[in-house]
Design a protein around this motif. Structure first.
Motif, PDB file in Angstrom:
ATOM      1  N   SER A  76      -5.743   6.637  -8.346  1.00 19.03           N
ATOM      2  CA  SER A  76      -5.722   5.161  -8.330  1.00 19.03           C
ATOM      3  C   SER A  76      -5.402   4.069 -10.227  1.00 19.03           C
ATOM      4  O   SER A  76      -5.240   3.096 -10.070  1.00 19.03           O
ATOM      5  CB  SER A  76      -7.404   4.639  -8.187  1.00 19.03           C
ATOM      6  N   ARG A  77      -6.056   5.991 -10.976  1.00 18.54           N
ATOM      7  CA  ARG A  77      -5.700   4.432 -12.376  1.00 18.54           C
ATOM      8  C   ARG A  77      -3.601   4.590 -12.251  1.00 18.54           C
ATOM      9  O   ARG A  77      -4.009   3.217 -12.896  1.00 18.54           O
ATOM     10  CB  ARG A  77      -6.056   5.921 -13.444  1.00 18.54           C
ATOM     11  N   PHE A  78      -3.055   4.714 -11.924  1.00 23.78           N
ATOM     12  CA  PHE A  78      -2.016   4.980 -11.686  1.00 23.78           C
ATOM     13  C   PHE A  78      -1.155   4.008 -11.209  1.00 23.78           C
ATOM     14  O   PHE A  78      -0.019   2.774 -10.922  1.00 23.78           O
ATOM     15  CB  PHE A  78      -1.020   5.649 -11.510  1.00 23.78           C
ATOM     16  N   ASP A 104       1.296  -1.457   0.371  1.00 26.02           N
ATOM     17  CA  ASP A 104      -0.080  -0.254   0.167  1.00 26.02           C
ATOM     18  C   ASP A 104       0.724   1.185   0.145  1.00 26.02           C
ATOM     19  O   ASP A 104       0.426   2.272  -0.667  1.00 26.02           O
ATOM     20  CB  ASP A 104      -1.019  -0.015   1.336  1.00 26.02           C
ATOM     21  N   GLU A 105       1.920   1.477   0.543  1.00 26.06           N
ATOM     22  CA  GLU A 105       2.842   2.478   0.444  1.00 26.06           C
ATOM     23  C   GLU A 105       3.552   2.888  -0.587  1.00 26.06           C
ATOM     24  O   GLU A 105       3.966   3.920  -0.810  1.00 26.06           O
ATOM     25  CB  GLU A 105       3.967   2.022   1.764  1.00 26.06           C
ATOM     26  N   GLU A 165       0.000  17.818  -6.580  1.00 30.24           N
ATOM     27  CA  GLU A 165      -0.229  18.368  -7.868  1.00 30.24           C
ATOM     28  C   GLU A 165      -1.908  17.858  -8.764  1.00 30.24           C
ATOM     29  O   GLU A 165      -2.148  17.938  -9.228  1.00 30.24           O
ATOM     30  CB  GLU A 165       0.514  18.590  -8.656  1.00 30.24           C
ATOM     31  N   MET A 166      -2.014  16.383  -8.672  1.00 34.52           N
ATOM     32  CA  MET A 166      -3.232  15.608  -8.920  1.00 34.52           C
ATOM     33  C   MET A 166      -3.666  15.463  -8.229  1.00 34.52           C
ATOM     34  O   MET A 166      -5.160  15.848  -9.201  1.00 34.52           O
ATOM     35  CB  MET A 166      -2.517  14.112  -9.400  1.00 34.52           C
ATOM     36  N   ASN A 167      -3.671  15.145  -7.208  1.00 38.68           N
ATOM     37  CA  ASN A 167      -5.142  15.581  -6.490  1.00 38.68           C
ATOM     38  C   ASN A 167      -5.666  16.855  -6.519  1.00 38.68           C
ATOM     39  O   ASN A 167      -7.065  16.916  -6.556  1.00 38.68           O
ATOM     40  CB  ASN A 167      -4.616  15.147  -4.971  1.00 38.68           C
ATOM     41  N   ALA A 168      -4.568  17.805  -6.085  1.00 42.30           N
ATOM     42  CA  ALA A 168      -5.521  19.753  -6.369  1.00 42.30           C
ATOM     43  C   ALA A 168      -6.139  19.203  -7.724  1.00 42.30           C
ATOM     44  O   ALA A 168      -7.267  20.428  -8.038  1.00 42.30           O
ATOM     45  CB  ALA A 168      -4.802  20.654  -6.394  1.00 42.30           C
ATOM     46  N   ALA A 169      -6.044  18.904  -8.853  1.00 46.32           N
ATOM     47  CA  ALA A 169      -6.146  19.032 -10.165  1.00 46.32           C
ATOM     48  C   ALA A 169      -7.830  18.254 -10.194  1.00 46.32           C
ATOM     49  O   ALA A 169      -8.214  17.787 -11.395  1.00 46.32           O
ATOM     50  CB  ALA A 169      -5.416  18.479 -10.997  1.00 46.32           C
ATOM     51  N   HIS A 179       0.644  -0.055 -11.789  1.00 47.43           N
ATOM     52  CA  HIS A 179       1.523  -0.099 -11.264  1.00 47.43           C
ATOM     53  C   HIS A 179       1.708  -1.394 -10.617  1.00 47.43           C
ATOM     54  O   HIS A 179       2.270  -2.098 -10.699  1.00 47.43           O
ATOM     55  CB  HIS A 179       1.877   0.682  -9.791  1.00 47.43           C
ATOM     56  N   LYS A 180       0.038  -2.154 -10.130  1.00 45.93           N
ATOM     57  CA  LYS A 180       0.086  -2.896 -10.046  1.00 45.93           C
ATOM     58  C   LYS A 180      -0.010  -4.208 -10.734  1.00 45.93           C
ATOM     59  O   LYS A 180       0.534  -4.994 -10.557  1.00 45.93           O
ATOM     60  CB  LYS A 180      -1.356  -2.870  -9.361  1.00 45.93           C
TER      61      LYS A 180
END
Length: 135
Positions: A14-16, A7-8, A128-132, A20-21
């Motif tokens: 979520s998409r990225f 999780d870390e 920055e992603m979350n702010a967008a 990664h998973k």
């Protein structure tokens, strides 16, 4: 499973995280195939999938970073170019018939690079992603 997802590693998008998973899953699949003695003819398509999906992920990540005007995009893209060059070298080795040599090198390199890249580079874009509005 040699390389479990933790999780870390989450980058808060979520998409990225899903990308990664999937990369972890393919690398683990390669490792298991190799451990069970599968031949190059079976391993090569999975290895190509790993390389292709890695390139797809990097391109998608860059598009999202461009869309939000990410402040660190130049350095981020440079890191992607360096890694893509390594993947391309792996493809050359596969085409020379050296898939078994490449599988060890590439599967470990992808995971090592991903973990390092996620912690050092990708986590920088989370705010920055979350702010967008991208979660």
């Amino acid at each position: 499973m040699l390389y479990p997802w933790k999780d870390e590693y989450s980058v808060g998008v979520s998409r990225f995280d899903s990308h990664h998973k999937k990369l972890f899953d393919i690398a683990n699949q390669l490792h298991e195939m190799m451990k069970s003695g599968k031949g190059a003819e079976v391993i090569e398509p999975v290895l190509r999938d790993l390389i292709d999906y890695t390139k797809y992920h990097l391109a998608e990540e860059e598009k999202a970073l461009e869309r939000i005007g990410y402040s660190g995009i130049a350095a981020h893209k440079r890191a992607h170019v360096i890694f893509t060059d390594q993947l391309n070298e792996g493809l050359v080795e596969i085409e020379k018939g050296r898939a078994m040599f490449v599988v060890v090198k590439i599967s470990k390199a992808v995971i090592d690079w991903l973990i390092d890249h996620i912690f050092v580079v990708d986590h920088k874009y989370t705010a920055e992603m979350n702010a967008a509005g991208i979660h």
